[in-house]
Design a protein around this motif. Sequence first.
Motif, PDB file in Angstrom:
ATOM      1  N   ASP A 215     -38.107  29.376 -18.284  1.00 13.07           N
ATOM      2  CA  ASP A 215     -38.859  28.399 -17.607  1.00 13.07           C
ATOM      3  C   ASP A 215     -38.036  27.796 -16.310  1.00 13.07           C
ATOM      4  O   ASP A 215     -36.709  27.661 -16.503  1.00 13.07           O
ATOM      5  N   LYS A 233     -35.633  30.384 -23.719  1.00  8.46           N
ATOM      6  CA  LYS A 233     -36.087  30.105 -25.238  1.00  8.46           C
ATOM      7  C   LYS A 233     -34.906  31.310 -26.001  1.00  8.46           C
ATOM      8  O   LYS A 233     -35.243  32.252 -25.891  1.00  8.46           O
ATOM      9  N   GLY A 239     -33.793  26.020 -27.429  1.00  8.19           N
ATOM     10  CA  GLY A 239     -33.757  26.506 -26.275  1.00  8.19           C
ATOM     11  C   GLY A 239     -32.550  26.093 -25.280  1.00  8.19           C
ATOM     12  O   GLY A 239     -32.050  25.285 -26.019  1.00  8.19           O
ATOM     13  N   TYR A 266     -40.969  17.509 -22.284  1.00 10.21           N
ATOM     14  CA  TYR A 266     -41.699  18.829 -22.296  1.00 10.21           C
ATOM     15  C   TYR A 266     -41.397  19.621 -23.330  1.00 10.21           C
ATOM     16  O   TYR A 266     -42.319  20.302 -23.781  1.00 10.21           O
ATOM     17  N   TYR A 267     -40.109  19.793 -24.237  1.00  8.55           N
ATOM     18  CA  TYR A 267     -39.895  20.696 -25.097  1.00  8.55           C
ATOM     19  C   TYR A 267     -40.030  19.936 -26.509  1.00  8.55           C
ATOM     20  O   TYR A 267     -39.794  20.872 -27.356  1.00  8.55           O
ATOM     21  N   CYS A 270     -42.386  21.515 -29.189  1.00  7.52           N
ATOM     22  CA  CYS A 270     -42.169  22.691 -29.296  1.00  7.52           C
ATOM     23  C   CYS A 270     -40.841  23.316 -29.895  1.00  7.52           C
ATOM     24  O   CYS A 270     -40.686  24.622 -30.241  1.00  7.52           O
ATOM     25  N   LEU A 271     -39.928  22.656 -29.815  1.00  8.38           N
ATOM     26  CA  LEU A 271     -38.445  22.989 -29.993  1.00  8.38           C
ATOM     27  C   LEU A 271     -37.908  21.982 -30.799  1.00  8.38           C
ATOM     28  O   LEU A 271     -38.180  20.857 -30.753  1.00  8.38           O
ATOM     29  N   LEU A 274     -32.360  21.430 -28.004  1.00  3.49           N
ATOM     30  CA  LEU A 274     -32.137  21.814 -26.469  1.00  3.49           C
ATOM     31  C   LEU A 274     -30.778  21.734 -26.240  1.00  3.49           C
ATOM     32  O   LEU A 274     -30.021  21.114 -26.080  1.00  3.49           O
TER      33      LEU A 274
END
Length: 317
Positions: A215, A233, A239, A266-267, A270-271, A274
């Motif tokens: 991304d 990812k 990530g 943003y993450y 889903c994560l 980071l």
Amino acid sequence: MKLDIVNASIAENSSQEAEGLLFQRLSYNQLYIDSGYEIVEFRFKKNNILCLSLVAGVKNKALKSPFSAPFGGFIEHVSPLSISDYIAAVELLKSYLVCNKILESYITLPPDCYGAPLIAKQVFALQAAGYEVKHSDLNYSLDLRKNSFDDGLKKIARRCLKKSKSHKLDFSLCEDAERVVMAYDVIQKNRIQRGNPLKLSLENLLAVKRLSAVDFFIVNYQGQAIASAVVYKIAERFGQVIYWGNDIEFNSLNSIHFLAENLFNYYKPCLDTLDIGPSSLEGVANIGLCRFKESLGCDVTLKLNLSLNNQRTEERS
């Protein structure tokens, strides 16, 4: 335990390629097939079942895992594996080094944020075989399971973030080729301004998109791109920020603080983690960078580089 050796130049991707972290996989390392290294994958099998694997590059009588990535180390294909399995695998690796007259071996393991128990077994088994810690680096990561980005902010970072929001900055995902180039150009300008090298070309970054999500993000101020980030990812819930930076002509806008908060948000759905990356190089800390990442609420863990000198080991024995 049995060891199979696979030459990456002729190997097809493993059927279990999705296992492990991106940088440890054969397919990722095959992107660098022309790097001057002989790339090999070590596949450790128990009762004909693939248990562990390790990808490395061999050059000038030295074996390196990684040879062109932030870290290497073992992929665990069967779980759970006992410490005796790891010890047996490392002994087979050591036998390969001796038989092939490879004098030095270097293995950089992932930082603990990717799973401390798995990494602890690797460290123990490698040290039991004679590997020593050559140096350790400080690695920083954001725990996205926190309620909000604000939870970990130090006072100075909180002030900078508040100030950045007063400038009406805009954060967005790059969804077309033109904006991807724009994001890369900001990173490139930042490295030139700071006198730091930019190791990966845009083509290098885009090549990884064939293997995993990559991304690109931009922060705009009055229609001008002033900060950006590139994120890989690495695994299902991980990530890594490969690059981020800002045009230092706009330092007063605190766009990196704004970028960090927006990456967190943003993450977060889903994560879990980071990875922001290291703030030291070969054991020498960048104190200012460490302080900055800690002010953002990052967790710090060690990334270990272990080495084995076969000549010295034989002399001691």
